[in-house]
Design a protein around this motif. Sequence first.
Motif, short mmCIF file in Angstrom:
data_model
loop_
_atom_site.label_atom_id
_atom_site.label_comp_id
_atom_site.label_asym_id
_atom_site.label_seq_id
_atom_site.Cartn_x
_atom_site.Cartn_y
_atom_site.Cartn_z
N MET A 1 -10.88 18.73 -29.19
CA MET A 1 -9.79 18.02 -29.14
C MET A 1 -8.86 18.46 -29.73
O MET A 1 -9.21 18.66 -30.80
N ALA A 2 -7.58 18.53 -29.37
CA ALA A 2 -6.45 19.22 -30.27
C ALA A 2 -5.80 17.97 -31.35
O ALA A 2 -6.17 16.88 -31.15
N PHE A 3 -5.10 18.60 -32.21
CA PHE A 3 -4.51 17.50 -33.28
C PHE A 3 -3.23 16.95 -32.50
O PHE A 3 -2.28 17.78 -32.12
N ARG A 4 -3.24 15.70 -31.94
CA ARG A 4 -2.25 14.99 -31.32
C ARG A 4 -1.39 13.98 -32.06
O ARG A 4 -0.43 13.55 -31.77
N SER A 5 -2.04 13.52 -33.38
CA SER A 5 -1.21 12.59 -34.13
C SER A 5 -1.55 13.06 -35.66
O SER A 5 -2.74 13.23 -36.09
N VAL A 6 -0.34 13.42 -36.16
CA VAL A 6 -0.43 14.12 -37.58
C VAL A 6 0.07 12.77 -38.62
O VAL A 6 1.07 12.40 -38.21
N LEU A 7 -0.58 12.71 -39.64
CA LEU A 7 0.21 11.78 -40.70
C LEU A 7 0.76 12.58 -42.01
O LEU A 7 0.06 13.67 -42.50
N SER A 8 1.72 12.42 -42.25
CA SER A 8 2.44 12.92 -43.54
C SER A 8 2.81 11.86 -44.50
O SER A 8 3.54 11.17 -44.26
N VAL A 9 2.08 12.06 -45.85
CA VAL A 9 2.44 11.23 -47.10
C VAL A 9 3.39 11.91 -48.07
O VAL A 9 3.01 12.74 -48.28
N THR A 10 4.40 10.99 -48.32
CA THR A 10 5.47 11.72 -49.40
C THR A 10 5.72 10.58 -50.33
O THR A 10 5.58 9.14 -50.05
N GLY A 11 6.09 10.95 -51.38
CA GLY A 11 6.65 9.98 -52.38
C GLY A 11 8.07 9.80 -52.29
O GLY A 11 9.11 10.44 -51.56
N ALA A 12 8.77 8.56 -52.79
CA ALA A 12 10.22 8.14 -52.54
C ALA A 12 11.02 8.82 -53.14
O ALA A 12 12.19 9.20 -52.85
N GLY A 13 10.26 9.61 -54.24
CA GLY A 13 11.19 10.45 -55.19
C GLY A 13 11.14 11.90 -54.85
O GLY A 13 11.63 12.94 -55.65
N HIS A 14 10.40 12.26 -53.86
CA HIS A 14 9.90 13.52 -53.33
C HIS A 14 11.37 14.37 -52.45
O HIS A 14 12.02 13.27 -51.88
N SER A 15 11.33 15.45 -52.49
CA SER A 15 12.20 16.19 -51.48
C SER A 15 11.63 15.87 -50.19
O SER A 15 10.39 15.35 -49.91
N ASP A 16 12.31 16.43 -48.99
CA ASP A 16 11.82 16.09 -47.77
C ASP A 16 10.85 17.51 -47.38
O ASP A 16 10.63 17.81 -46.26
N GLU A 17 10.44 18.22 -48.22
CA GLU A 17 10.02 19.54 -47.96
C GLU A 17 8.52 19.36 -47.26
O GLU A 17 8.27 19.85 -46.44
N ASP A 18 7.69 18.39 -47.71
CA ASP A 18 6.51 17.95 -47.38
C ASP A 18 6.57 17.66 -45.64
O ASP A 18 5.81 17.82 -44.86
N VAL A 19 7.62 16.78 -45.68
CA VAL A 19 7.78 16.25 -44.03
C VAL A 19 8.27 17.27 -43.24
O VAL A 19 7.85 17.26 -42.07
N LYS A 20 9.04 18.25 -43.73
CA LYS A 20 9.47 19.26 -42.86
C LYS A 20 8.19 20.19 -42.64
O LYS A 20 8.38 20.73 -41.52
N ILE A 21 7.13 20.23 -43.37
CA ILE A 21 6.22 21.09 -43.10
C ILE A 21 5.36 20.41 -42.11
O ILE A 21 5.20 21.11 -41.08
N ALA A 22 5.11 19.27 -42.08
CA ALA A 22 4.53 18.42 -41.21
C ALA A 22 5.28 18.48 -39.72
O ALA A 22 4.67 18.73 -38.71
#
Length: 288
Positions: free
Chosen positions: A1-22
């Motif tokens: 089974m491939a990864f079809r649903s990915v969760l990204s968790v970030t903090g309100a004060g973080h940059s958008d770097e983590d979300v961009k990676i996901a």
Amino acid sequence: MAFRSVLSVTGAGHSDEDVKIAADLCAGAGAYLSVLIMSRPPLAGCIPEWPRRPAEAIARLEERYRQIEKFSCEMAMLEKTSRNIERLLRAMWLCYDVDTDYCDQAGVGDAVRRRALCSDLTVVGPALLNDINLGPFVINGSLFDTGKPVLVVPKGAEPTLSPRRVLVGWDSRVEASRAVREALPFLRRAEQVRVALVDPEVTCRGNGTEPGADVAAYLTRHGVRVSVDRLPSGGKPAAMVLAQHAIDTCANMMVMGAYGSRRLRERLFGGVTRWVEGKPRLPLFLAR
């Protein structure tokens, strides 16, 4: 089974770097992205007894006012971060949803657990990895409380769900077996998969009479091109030996089992942090 649903968790004060990676991972895999933005309240608990002295009462009121002001700022930051992430993801033409949660430290793990249960993979990026107040509880909620895998992406690493060369840390434990099984979607596509054992003991049980042969056979039956490396530690920690071997073999990703109980979540998080801050800087795929 491939990864079809990915969760990204970030903090309100973080940059958008983590979300961009996901988001980049989802774009490459054609996966759905769920983003959870977390913020923790600065408000203290209920006042058990109001001070009788006027000076103490005024000081208590001023402190409460400062907390309310901070709360307003936190909520404004949460909304701003949500809007910015929505704008980023719309521009990437992804299928996604963005949610926010405002809870105390004890509630972070449960908030993440609820989302991770309906996701195939949780991605932990550099900002979350460096947040000791949020990161350990995200790891706990997504990894220990659900059994779902986590992909840790340190700063400077090249995130991918299609690594060409993968190093699997193997020790015949349940956690390592779970990690291998969860990693099968990209292990099948990899050009090279090396199963590494550090100081394996030849026994009738445990590693067997030919350490690594059993997991190699399992992977081969799944169409994985695999080889086995039995490494002497020379008195060094196993993690250090595996890290050096990852460098020597030019691995693009490490696959390992996550050990420890819920009580040791900070210890695990600290170990992961030290691992990715040193060498090698490559994604670490963990399963429990």
